[in-house]
Write a protein that holds these residues in place. Structure first.
Motif, PDB file in Angstrom:
ATOM      1  N   LYS A   1      20.884  21.482  16.537  1.00 51.41           N
ATOM      2  CA  LYS A   1      19.749  22.140  16.527  1.00 51.41           C
ATOM      3  C   LYS A   1      19.286  22.600  15.296  1.00 51.41           C
ATOM      4  N   GLY A   2      18.223  23.470  15.412  1.00 50.52           N
ATOM      5  CA  GLY A   2      17.417  24.271  14.375  1.00 50.52           C
ATOM      6  C   GLY A   2      16.572  23.291  13.565  1.00 50.52           C
ATOM      7  N   LEU A   3      16.271  23.958  12.456  1.00 48.96           N
ATOM      8  CA  LEU A   3      15.161  23.411  11.682  1.00 48.96           C
ATOM      9  C   LEU A   3      15.659  21.805  11.096  1.00 48.96           C
ATOM     10  N   THR A   4      16.934  21.910  10.861  1.00 46.93           N
ATOM     11  CA  THR A   4      17.529  20.683  10.237  1.00 46.93           C
ATOM     12  C   THR A   4      17.263  19.512  11.323  1.00 46.93           C
ATOM     13  N   ALA A   5      17.671  19.852  12.597  1.00 47.32           N
ATOM     14  CA  ALA A   5      17.359  18.775  13.752  1.00 47.32           C
ATOM     15  C   ALA A   5      15.844  18.513  13.647  1.00 47.32           C
ATOM     16  N   MET A   6      14.963  19.517  13.816  1.00 48.10           N
ATOM     17  CA  MET A   6      13.413  19.231  13.860  1.00 48.10           C
ATOM     18  C   MET A   6      13.019  18.369  12.607  1.00 48.10           C
ATOM     19  N   ARG A   7      13.647  18.590  11.481  1.00 44.84           N
ATOM     20  CA  ARG A   7      13.102  17.769  10.307  1.00 44.84           C
ATOM     21  C   ARG A   7      13.589  16.352  10.672  1.00 44.84           C
TER      22      ARG A   7
END
Length: 353
Positions: A165-171
């Motif tokens: 999860k988090g911004l890493t996953a969204m990227r």
């Protein structure tokens, strides 16, 4: 450790007051209990610490027969004042943290909505609808992805799930969707579209920096791609994702692949990948559902998984795709009691011609 400090103090005071060491003045120690709890335990913990300190004060004053001394009442007054101040401070801090967390979550959801757009209601021979539900775990953005586009090869759809999860996953979601949206229009073989998505993710992993290290450790992507041409079939490429379901004449059929394939970015686990998509019947009136494991792995209080196929068969046949997904949503809420533990993404299409 800091959260246990008020109760360590309580134990120390009891040891001092109920043994020959009671000549040591313990009033300031008890007064410190609600103050420390206000910093580490929140309003409820502060109230519990204050109540415990009061109980210890009454116990030790009775045991040492100190009710006739002025110091006992001074200790009670100081304890009351510090407890009130601690409760007010703790409540204010908690409210501020809640506000900050909600603000961060709104920003995270806005960023997610920019990347994940609703699918068109009509695409060539099918009606379509999408649904995305956040699990509500603080401000963590989920890694679910979906898209549906009309191409010269037919309608192409993808649903996937980035581990983490988090911004890493969204990227990673943005990278995979960007590759799909581009290659879906010019690659004639669905497997090549999926390979381009994997290659795009691998290129992103190769970029030096903290992000690439995180992706290397936990950022593989499970995904399923479906292509609906003019013929009454659906072509499917499944890379370690939950199998699509087709509702045909009131019965659900799982489109189980003949060969299991690894998620994207884990191609090194196999010696060869299929070069062609697998085909399944998909006639007029049929419904196709692509979804993430947040649906099928949702549990109720008895730790039972959500019965997706059974629920699909129970939905009225005359519903629109959006109404159908809303029925599934409501059934999922009833099953979990409104507490999702993982994000949910679904795409439903009806074959009209």
């Amino acid at each position: 450790m800091a959260q246990c400090l008020p109760f360590v103090i309580a134990l120390a005071v009891l040891v001092i007051e109920l043994t020959p060491a009671h000549f040591i003045y313990t009033g300031p120690l008890l007064t410190a209990m609600p103050a420390l709890a206000a910093v580490t335990l929140g309003p409820k913990g502060t109230l519990a610490a204050a109540a415990l300190a009061l109980a210890i004060s009454v116990t030790t004053a009775t045991y040492n027969q100190a009710w006739t001394t002025l110091q006992v009442y001074t200790n009670f007054l100081a304890l009351a004042l510090v407890s009130i101040a601690g409760l007010l401070t703790s409540s204010a801090v908690q409210a501020r943290r809640r506000s900050e967390l909600e603000q961060v979550r709104r920003i995270a959801m806005a960023a997610q909505e920019v990347v994940l757009r609703p699918v068109p209601a009509r695409l060539g021979p099918v009606r379509a609808a999408s649904l995305s539900l956040a699990a509500g775990t603080e401000a963590q953005i989920g890694g679910d992805l979906y898209e549906a586009v009309g191409t010269r090869y037919g309608v192409r759809m993808i649903v996937g799930d980035v581990r983490g999860k988090g911004l890493t996953a969204m990227r990673a979601v943005g990278v995979a969707l960007g590759a799909f949206r581009e290659t879906a229009h010019y690659e004639d073989e669905p497997t090549e579209v999926m390979n381009h998505c994997s290659a795009a993710l691998q290129r992103e992993v190769a970029v030096p920096g903290a992000y690439s290290q995180t992706i290397r450790l936990e950022g593989f992507v499970t995904a399923v791609l479906a292509e609906i041409p003019d013929e009454p079939v659906v072509h499917v490429v499944n890379r370690g994702h939950p199998v699509p379901l087709v509702l045909h004449r009131g019965r659900v059929h799982a489109l189980v692949p003949a060969l299991s394939c690894p998620p994207l970015c884990l191609e090194e686990l196999v010696t060869d990948l299929p070069r062609k998509a697998e085909s399944y019947p998909f006639a007029v009136g049929d419904r196709l559902l692509l979804y993430t494991d947040g649906v099928t792995e949702a549990r109720n209080r008895d730790n039972e998984f959500f019965a997706l196929a059974k629920t699909m068969e129970a939905v009225r046949a005359d519903t629109t795709p959006q109404e159908f997904l809303e029925e599934l949503h409501q059934a999922l809420v009833r099953h979990t009691g409104g507490h999702l533990t993982d994000d949910v993404a679904m795409i439903l299409v009806d074959r009209l011609e």
